[in-house]
Scaffold this active site. Structure first.
Site, PDB file in Angstrom:
ATOM      1  N   ASP A  57      -3.597  30.331  40.810  1.00 23.37           N
ATOM      2  CA  ASP A  57      -2.956  29.814  39.599  1.00 23.37           C
ATOM      3  C   ASP A  57      -1.529  29.398  39.928  1.00 23.37           C
ATOM      4  O   ASP A  57      -0.588  30.144  39.690  1.00 23.37           O
ATOM      5  CB  ASP A  57      -2.980  30.898  38.511  1.00 23.37           C
ATOM      6  CG  ASP A  57      -2.356  30.420  37.209  1.00 23.37           C
ATOM      7  OD1 ASP A  57      -1.995  29.232  37.128  1.00 23.37           O
ATOM      8  OD2 ASP A  57      -2.248  31.239  36.285  1.00 23.37           O
ATOM      9  N   LYS A  59      -0.418  26.456  38.656  1.00 23.31           N
ATOM     10  CA  LYS A  59      -0.051  25.505  37.587  1.00 23.31           C
ATOM     11  C   LYS A  59       0.625  24.284  38.197  1.00 23.31           C
ATOM     12  O   LYS A  59       1.727  23.889  37.813  1.00 23.31           O
ATOM     13  CB  LYS A  59       0.849  26.163  36.554  1.00 23.31           C
ATOM     14  CG  LYS A  59       0.213  27.394  35.935  1.00 23.31           C
ATOM     15  CD  LYS A  59       0.292  27.402  34.442  1.00 23.31           C
ATOM     16  CE  LYS A  59      -0.561  28.514  33.878  1.00 23.31           C
ATOM     17  NZ  LYS A  59      -0.320  29.852  34.476  1.00 23.31           N
TER      18      LYS A  59
HETATM   19  P1  BMP Z   1      -2.482  38.886  30.438  1.00 24.85           P
HETATM   20  O1  BMP Z   1      -3.942  39.230  30.146  1.00 24.85           O
HETATM   21  O2  BMP Z   1      -1.749  39.988  31.122  1.00 24.85           O
HETATM   22  O3  BMP Z   1      -1.780  38.322  29.252  1.00 24.85           O
HETATM   23  O4  BMP Z   1      -2.518  37.716  31.555  1.00 24.85           O
HETATM   24  C1  BMP Z   1      -2.939  36.415  31.300  1.00 24.85           C
HETATM   25  C2  BMP Z   1      -2.871  35.602  32.561  1.00 24.85           C
HETATM   26  O5  BMP Z   1      -3.250  34.257  32.283  1.00 24.85           O
HETATM   27  C3  BMP Z   1      -1.497  35.518  33.188  1.00 24.85           C
HETATM   28  O6  BMP Z   1      -1.670  35.404  34.593  1.00 24.85           O
HETATM   29  C4  BMP Z   1      -0.924  34.221  32.650  1.00 24.85           C
HETATM   30  O7  BMP Z   1       0.003  33.651  33.527  1.00 24.85           O
HETATM   31  C5  BMP Z   1      -2.177  33.353  32.563  1.00 24.85           C
HETATM   32  N1  BMP Z   1      -2.153  32.316  31.521  1.00 24.85           N
HETATM   33  C6  BMP Z   1      -1.939  32.619  30.200  1.00 24.85           C
HETATM   34  O8  BMP Z   1      -1.757  33.778  29.826  1.00 24.85           O
HETATM   35  N2  BMP Z   1      -1.951  31.614  29.268  1.00 24.85           N
HETATM   36  C7  BMP Z   1      -2.158  30.309  29.587  1.00 24.85           C
HETATM   37  O9  BMP Z   1      -2.177  29.469  28.712  1.00 24.85           O
HETATM   38  C8  BMP Z   1      -2.404  29.995  30.933  1.00 24.85           C
HETATM   39  C9  BMP Z   1      -2.399  31.004  31.882  1.00 24.85           C
HETATM   40  O10 BMP Z   1      -2.649  30.721  33.137  1.00 24.85           O
END
Ligand code: BMP
Length: 217
Positions: A57, A59
């Site tokens: 990831d 981005k």
């Molecule tokens: P968490 O479940 O701890 O919130 O993590 C979500 C993951 O997905 C993180 O790595 C974040 O960078 C990624 N992410 C996100 O939360 N929302 C998006 O729109 C895109 C993402 O890649």
């Protein structure tokens, strides 16, 4: 198919490997990004690939040439897929897909982000980004579990031509079963698993919730 991807945003190598090993039976892939890779180095991708396919990831959001150079490094490092931003446009996306195809790997495109700020600018472009991702031949989209109604909308646009992976479950307030029922193929879960007292039990619980939802369908 567990319909779940682990977002492994820890910053210690040992911890990352331990969690990956503990939850491997409940996840179909591991998503790694800047926190873990900047902290431990790119080699962590190959180490984690022993447990599950790795989604890098980064981005990716640059001009086509720079995107190409980034994707080369990502796939050389052993990643099975890369996540790129869609807002940079078709030429930038094409560059990523071209490199991924050369390696036989996949590209996921972010159409809209899951945090509140994701609705400020990016959401208005999401439909167009989703269409572009289909036309460009991407493998999938990243769409927000915090807004299942948006996932439903995006699913209508792309039909079954792309896979949807969906972050925002748990810590950000989304519910796995809701977004699976809205049309996501996989949920992406980070903190609710890696910060849990028992990551394995936490992963198991979410996996069960998803399977119950799928059985009910
Ligand atoms: P968490 O479940 O701890 O919130 O993590 C979500 C993951 O997905 C993180 O790595 C974040 O960078 C990624 N992410 C996100 O939360 N929302 C998006 O729109 C895109 C993402 O890649």
């Amino acid at each position: 198919n567990t319909c779940m991807i682990l977002a492994l945003d820890v910053t210690e190598r040992e911890e990352a490997l331990k969690i990956a090993e503990n939850v491997r039976e409940f996840v179909d892939a591991i998503k790694v990004g800047y926190p873990l890779i900047l902290a431990t180095g790119l080699d962590i991708i190959r180490e984690l690939a022993r447990f599950a396919p790795v989604i890098a990831d980064f981005k990716v959001a640059d001009i086509p040439n720079t995107n190409r150079l980034i994707c080369e490094q990502v796939f050389k490092a052993g990643a099975d897929a890369v996540i790129v931003q869609g807002f940079t446009g078709r030429d930038s996306l094409d560059a990523c897909i071209e490199v991924a195809s050369k390696y036989g790997k996949d590209v996921f495109v972010v159409s809209e982000m899951s945090h509140p700020g994701g609705a400020e600018f990016l959401q208005s472009a999401a439909e167009a980004i989703a269409k572009m991702a289909v036309e460009a031949g991407a493998f999938g989209l990243v769409a927000p579990a915090t807004r299942p109604e948006r996932v439903k909308e995006i699913r209508k646009i792309i039909g079954d031509r792309l896979t949807i992976i969906s972050p925002g479950v748990g810590a950000q307030g989304g519910k796995a079963s809701d977004v699976i029922s809205a049309g996501a193929d996989w949920v992406i879960v980070g903190r609710s698993i890696y910060k849990a007292e028992s990551p394995k039990e936490a992963a198991c619980e979410i996996a069960e919730e998803i399977q119950a939802e799928l059985r009910g369908k």
